[in-house]
Design an enzyme around this catalytic site. Structure first.
Site: not given
Ligand code: PMT
Length: 411
Positions: A280, A339, A211, A290, A343, A325
């Site tokens: 995810d 979330k 991403n 390849k 969580k 986040f």
């Molecule tokens: O790196 P930058 O370009 O500065 O951008 C920062 C950011 C936008 C990536 C960052 O600020 C941010 O928002 N990170 C979370 C991005 C996200 O897609 O979150 P989510 O809604 O998929 O996940 C929720 C939370 O679970 C997040 O804290 C994530 O780190 C965590 N997570 C998600 C999926 C997973 N398999 N494991 C996790 O720990």
């Protein structure tokens, strides 16, 4: 560094060939709004020109002990009293020896005796000189006395030899100086673990799913925690953004690797912040060779990756603070609140995606801070550095509150 009061650094430049790099250090400090008073020893003046430092800093370069008597601005006791940091870069074996035993035979060594400001040395010298027992003993004495050191690094030296003695990178020196200059210490002894950047899920030896996360948010968090004197570890996916000097960084590629690295570090941390954009999904199997166009269409079957934050939050110890986040294009606050609750987080930073200047790869973000108590703070569109500051303000507040409660209950 916090923007409150203007800060002053005495930049001592001594007679090492690395003296030319001190101009870069002066420039980077000035660009961050720091007043720099350059001081060049006689030997340094043989290698670099005081006028260069005067042009960069806008301040008189001090080169002689007695000249300043006519100028109260650069009189050595006045400068020693007002400086917030003495940075000696490069620091030769000679200045280290003089500082260790208290010799005061020029402006720099005299003022070093008079100052009570923190002192940061960036040694640079020939490997044999560096390894000499006299130099090693001087380093030991100065460290014991509370002086800070950065480097030297190993590499090819100007004298042609390869070994320890090369001055640390000027940007690293500046980062370290900024940490020392920041007066805040509300996270001293707090161990912070941060996930940052994207993950990459391989399809075949050349392709992957990922991403647009750049690692800017994770880096801003790491720097802010460091400035407030925390011990900081970052588990980072692939990123071009350089982590600040002083942060322990473990680079990983996939979500599985990130999950494993976090699992081994989690129990040691006091604060866990999940800023990474973890993929995810991953391909259910990785091709060994390849995939070519002639092989026909490439069909992927995706399986879920582990939920790092969700899994670790279940292991949360009472003293630990967990921050998540959320990045969403629609119904941001509703998804973010879900979330936060699901969580079991202390609070969560919600990013609005799909609008200009906010989210992945940008320097600013449209953000909300959601608390477990139900409160939501609208932070507006802010630089990621300011968002990091707000997050750690909240972390520090929570730590203070918990410490006070523990103190009261043990009375
Ligand atoms: O790196 P930058 O370009 O500065 O951008 C920062 C950011 C936008 C990536 C960052 O600020 C941010 O928002 N990170 C979370 C991005 C996200 O897609 O979150 P989510 O809604 O998929 O996940 C929720 C939370 O679970 C997040 O804290 C994530 O780190 C965590 N997570 C998600 C999926 C997973 N398999 N494991 C996790 O720990």
């Amino acid at each position: 560094m916090t923007n409150s009061a203007p800060r002053e650094v005495v930049l001592g430049v001594t007679g090492s060939i690395a003296a030319y790099k001190a101009a870069e250090i002066a420039s980077q400090l000035v660009q961050r709004g720091i007043k720099v008073t350059p001081v060049l020893t006689t030997a340094a003046c043989e290698l670099v020109c005081p006028a260069t430092f005067e042009a960069i800093t806008g301040n008189k370069a001090i080169t002689r002990l007695f000249e300043p008597l006519s100028n109260p601005e650069i009189e050595h006791i006045a400068v020693a009293n007002r400086a917030d940091l003495f940075l000696i870069a490069p620091a030769t074996a000679n200045i280290l020896a003089k500082a260790a035993v208290g010799i005061a035979d020029d402006w720099l060594s005299t003022t070093l005796l008079a100052t009570r400001a923190p002192v940061l040395f960036a040694p640079a010298m020939n490997t044999l000189m560096y390894e000499h027992p006299a130099t090693q003993e001087n380093l030991r004495i100065l460290k014991q006395r509370g002086c800070h050191f950065i480097g030297p690094e190993s590499g090819r030296l100007a004298c042609g030899t390869v070994g320890a003695g090369r001055m640390a990178d000027p940007s690293h020196i500046v980062e370290f100086a900024l940490t020392l200059l920041d007066p805040r210490n509300d996270l001293r002894n707090v161990r912070v673990l941060i996930t940052s950047g994207p993950t990459r899920e391989p399809i075949d030896p050349v392709r992957f799913i990922s991403n647009r996360s750049s690692g800017k948010m994770g880096t801003a968090l790491a720097r802010e925690a460091l400035f407030r004197k925390a011990h900081v570890t970052v588990i980072s996916g692939p990123s071009e953004v350089a982590m600040p000097y002083g942060v322990e960084v473990l680079y990983v590629e996939t979500a599985e690797e990130m999950a494993q690295a976090c699992a081994t570090r989690f129990s040691e941390c006091d604060v866990f912040i999940a800023a990474a954009a973890v993929a995810d999904y991953k391909p259910d199997h990785v091709l060994d060779t390849k995939h070519k166009r002639s092989d026909g269409p490439l069909r992927l079957s995706l399986v879920e990756n582990p939920d790092i934050l969700g899994t670790l939050a279940q292991r949360k110890a009472p003293h630990q603070i967990i921050v998540g986040f959320a990045a969403e294009t629609d119904n941001l606050l509703a998804h973010a609140r879900e979330k936060l609750t699901k969580k079991n987080l202390d609070f969560l930073l919600a990013n609005q995606i799909g609008i200009p200047q906010s989210g992945f790869g940008t320097s600013t973000v449209r953000a909300y801070l959601l608390h477990a108590s139900g409160e939501t703070a609208d932070l507006g569109l802010l630089p990621k550095e300011t968002v990091a500051e707000r997050i750690f303000d909240r972390v520090a507040e929570l730590i203070k509150k918990r410490t006070a409660t523990q103190g009261a209950s043990s009375l």
